[in-house]
Design a protein around this motif. Structure first.
Motif, PDB file in Angstrom:
ATOM      1  N   MET A 100       0.831  -1.207   0.000  1.00  0.00           N
ATOM      2  CA  MET A 100       0.000   0.000   0.000  1.00  0.00           C
ATOM      3  C   MET A 100       0.867   1.260   0.000  1.00  0.00           C
ATOM      4  N   ALA A 101       1.922   1.246   0.794  1.00  0.00           N
ATOM      5  CA  ALA A 101       2.816   2.409   0.854  1.00  0.00           C
ATOM      6  C   ALA A 101       3.539   2.612  -0.478  1.00  0.00           C
ATOM      7  N   GLN A 102       3.972   1.527  -1.083  1.00  0.00           N
ATOM      8  CA  GLN A 102       4.649   1.645  -2.378  1.00  0.00           C
ATOM      9  C   GLN A 102       3.702   2.162  -3.459  1.00  0.00           C
ATOM     10  N   ASP A 103       2.460   1.709  -3.437  1.00  0.00           N
ATOM     11  CA  ASP A 103       1.467   2.218  -4.387  1.00  0.00           C
ATOM     12  C   ASP A 103       1.215   3.704  -4.150  1.00  0.00           C
ATOM     13  N   ASP A 104       1.140   4.096  -2.884  1.00  0.00           N
ATOM     14  CA  ASP A 104       0.936   5.505  -2.544  1.00  0.00           C
ATOM     15  C   ASP A 104       2.121   6.344  -3.008  1.00  0.00           C
ATOM     16  N   ILE A 105       3.328   5.832  -2.852  1.00  0.00           N
ATOM     17  CA  ILE A 105       4.521   6.551  -3.321  1.00  0.00           C
ATOM     18  C   ILE A 105       4.463   6.747  -4.829  1.00  0.00           C
ATOM     19  N   ALA A 106       4.066   5.709  -5.545  1.00  0.00           N
ATOM     20  CA  ALA A 106       3.988   5.803  -7.009  1.00  0.00           C
ATOM     21  C   ALA A 106       2.956   6.853  -7.437  1.00  0.00           C
ATOM     22  N   ARG A 107       1.774   6.842  -6.793  1.00  0.00           N
ATOM     23  CA  ARG A 107       0.749   7.838  -7.133  1.00  0.00           C
ATOM     24  C   ARG A 107       1.204   9.252  -6.780  1.00  0.00           C
ATOM     25  N   THR A 108       1.836   9.374  -5.617  1.00  0.00           N
ATOM     26  CA  THR A 108       2.303  10.690  -5.177  1.00  0.00           C
ATOM     27  C   THR A 108       3.401  11.212  -6.102  1.00  0.00           C
ATOM     28  N   ASP A 109       4.295  10.326  -6.513  1.00  0.00           N
ATOM     29  CA  ASP A 109       5.369  10.728  -7.424  1.00  0.00           C
ATOM     30  C   ASP A 109       4.803  11.182  -8.770  1.00  0.00           C
ATOM     31  N   SER A 110       3.807  10.465  -9.274  1.00  0.00           N
ATOM     32  CA  SER A 110       3.178  10.875 -10.553  1.00  0.00           C
ATOM     33  C   SER A 110       2.521  12.233 -10.410  1.00  0.00           C
ATOM     34  N   CYS A 132       2.791  25.630  -6.260  1.00  0.00           N
ATOM     35  CA  CYS A 132       3.974  25.430  -5.397  1.00  0.00           C
ATOM     36  C   CYS A 132       3.562  24.885  -4.022  1.00  0.00           C
ATOM     37  N   VAL A 133       2.444  25.365  -3.498  1.00  0.00           N
ATOM     38  CA  VAL A 133       1.934  24.841  -2.234  1.00  0.00           C
ATOM     39  C   VAL A 133       1.571  23.361  -2.404  1.00  0.00           C
ATOM     40  N   LYS A 134       0.927  23.043  -3.493  1.00  0.00           N
ATOM     41  CA  LYS A 134       0.564  21.653  -3.774  1.00  0.00           C
ATOM     42  C   LYS A 134       1.820  20.792  -3.925  1.00  0.00           C
ATOM     43  N   ARG A 135       2.835  21.319  -4.612  1.00  0.00           N
ATOM     44  CA  ARG A 135       4.097  20.608  -4.781  1.00  0.00           C
ATOM     45  C   ARG A 135       4.738  20.305  -3.422  1.00  0.00           C
ATOM     46  N   ASP A 136       4.768  21.306  -2.557  1.00  0.00           N
ATOM     47  CA  ASP A 136       5.366  21.114  -1.234  1.00  0.00           C
ATOM     48  C   ASP A 136       4.612  20.063  -0.431  1.00  0.00           C
ATOM     49  N   SER A 137       3.302  20.077  -0.543  1.00  0.00           N
ATOM     50  CA  SER A 137       2.481  19.081   0.151  1.00  0.00           C
ATOM     51  C   SER A 137       2.766  17.684  -0.391  1.00  0.00           C
ATOM     52  N   LEU A 138       2.863  17.561  -1.700  1.00  0.00           N
ATOM     53  CA  LEU A 138       3.158  16.266  -2.313  1.00  0.00           C
ATOM     54  C   LEU A 138       4.560  15.773  -1.933  1.00  0.00           C
ATOM     55  N   LYS A 139       5.518  16.699  -1.854  1.00  0.00           N
ATOM     56  CA  LYS A 139       6.874  16.317  -1.444  1.00  0.00           C
ATOM     57  C   LYS A 139       6.876  15.791  -0.008  1.00  0.00           C
ATOM     58  N   ALA A 140       6.134  16.468   0.865  1.00  0.00           N
ATOM     59  CA  ALA A 140       6.057  16.030   2.258  1.00  0.00           C
ATOM     60  C   ALA A 140       5.420  14.648   2.347  1.00  0.00           C
ATOM     61  N   ARG A 141       4.371  14.442   1.577  1.00  0.00           N
ATOM     62  CA  ARG A 141       3.708  13.126   1.562  1.00  0.00           C
ATOM     63  C   ARG A 141       4.655  12.058   1.026  1.00  0.00           C
ATOM     64  N   TYR A 142       5.380  12.391  -0.038  1.00  0.00           N
ATOM     65  CA  TYR A 142       6.327  11.458  -0.642  1.00  0.00           C
ATOM     66  C   TYR A 142       7.387  11.049   0.383  1.00  0.00           C
ATOM     67  N   GLU A 143       7.944  12.011   1.079  1.00  0.00           N
ATOM     68  CA  GLU A 143       8.976  11.730   2.082  1.00  0.00           C
ATOM     69  C   GLU A 143       8.416  10.893   3.238  1.00  0.00           C
ATOM     70  N   ALA A 144       7.215  11.217   3.664  1.00  0.00           N
ATOM     71  CA  ALA A 144       6.596  10.459   4.757  1.00  0.00           C
ATOM     72  C   ALA A 144       6.377   9.003   4.352  1.00  0.00           C
ATOM     73  N   MET A 145       5.887   8.784   3.157  1.00  0.00           N
ATOM     74  CA  MET A 145       5.642   7.416   2.708  1.00  0.00           C
ATOM     75  C   MET A 145       6.950   6.661   2.501  1.00  0.00           C
ATOM     76  N   CYS A 146       7.986   7.328   2.062  1.00  0.00           N
ATOM     77  CA  CYS A 146       9.297   6.674   1.953  1.00  0.00           C
ATOM     78  C   CYS A 146       9.789   6.262   3.345  1.00  0.00           C
ATOM     79  N   GLY A 147       9.518   7.100   4.340  1.00  0.00           N
ATOM     80  CA  GLY A 147       9.860   6.745   5.717  1.00  0.00           C
ATOM     81  C   GLY A 147       9.088   5.524   6.194  1.00  0.00           C
ATOM     82  N   VAL A 148       7.834   5.427   5.821  1.00  0.00           N
ATOM     83  CA  VAL A 148       7.021   4.251   6.176  1.00  0.00           C
ATOM     84  C   VAL A 148       7.624   2.993   5.562  1.00  0.00           C
TER      85      VAL A 148
END
Length: 159
Positions: A100-110, A132-148
Motif C-alpha cells: 500500500m505504501a509503495q502504491d501511494d509513493i507511485a501515485r504521489t510521485d506521478s 507550489c503549495v501543492k508541490r510542497d504538500s506532495l513532497k512532504a507526503r512522498y517523504e513520509a511514505m518513503c519513511g514508512v
C-alpha cells in the motif's frame, strides 16, 4: 443404576453387585477418562482461526490490501490466543502495508511530476504559487511514505 437396584432381590445380591462394581471400578474409570479426553478435545484457537486466515491470504493474493488489514484486525480481536495465526498474519500485515505504501509513493510521485510540469508552464503568479503549495504538500507526503517503507523494511529485517 436405579433400574439395577429394582432387580436386586436380597441384600446379598446387592452386596455381590457392589463388590463386582468396586473391582471393575478402576478399569472402568480409565476407560471413561480416555473416552472423555478423546471425545471432548476442544478445538484450538488456531484451528478456529484457520478459515479467517485462508480468507486473509486469498484477499492478499487478489491485492485487496486494505481489506486484508481490516480482516487481520478482526482476527486479532476474535482469536487473541491464536498465536501461530497471529504470527502468520503479522507477515501478511507487513507485506500488505508495504504494498500500500509503495502504491501511494507511485501515485504521489506521478502527481508531483505533473504538478512540477504545471508550475513550469504556468504564467499566472497566483496559480503558480498555489501549485507550489501543492508541490510542497506532495513532497512532504512522498517523504513520509518513503519513511514508512523504510520502517517496514527495518521491521522485516528484525525477524
Amino acid at each position: 443404576m436405579l433400574g439395577l437396584l429394582l432387580f436386586v432381590d436380597s441384600p446379598y445380591t446387592l452386596y455381590k453387585f457392589i463388590c463386582n462394581f468396586a473391582a471393575m471400578k478402576n478399569g472402568l474409570w480409565i476407560i471413561v477418562l480416555a473416552l472423555l479426553v478423546i471425545g471432548c478435545k476442544e478445538e484450538s484457537d488456531d484451528d478456529k482461526a484457520s478459515g479467517l486466515m485462508s480468507h486473509i491470504e486469498s484477499l492478499y493474493e487478489k491485492g485487496k490490501y486494505s481489506t486484508v488489514l481490516d480482516s487481520i484486525e478482526a482476527l486479532r480481536s476474535r482469536y487473541p490466543r491464536a498465536i501461530e495465526s497471529r504470527k502468520r498474519s503479522l507477515v501478511i500485515w507487513q507485506n500488505a502495508s508495504l504494498k500500500m505504501a509503495q502504491d501511494d509513493i507511485a501515485r504521489t510521485d506521478s502527481a508531483l511530476q505533473i504538478t512540477m510540469n504545471q508550475i513550469n508552464s504556468e504564467e499566472n503568479i497566483y496559480k503558480k504559487n498555489m501549485l507550489c503549495v501543492k508541490r510542497d504538500s506532495l513532497k512532504a507526503r512522498y517523504e513520509a511514505m518513503c519513511g514508512v517503507v523504510r520502517m517496514i523494511h527495518l521491521r522485516q529485517k528484525q525477524k
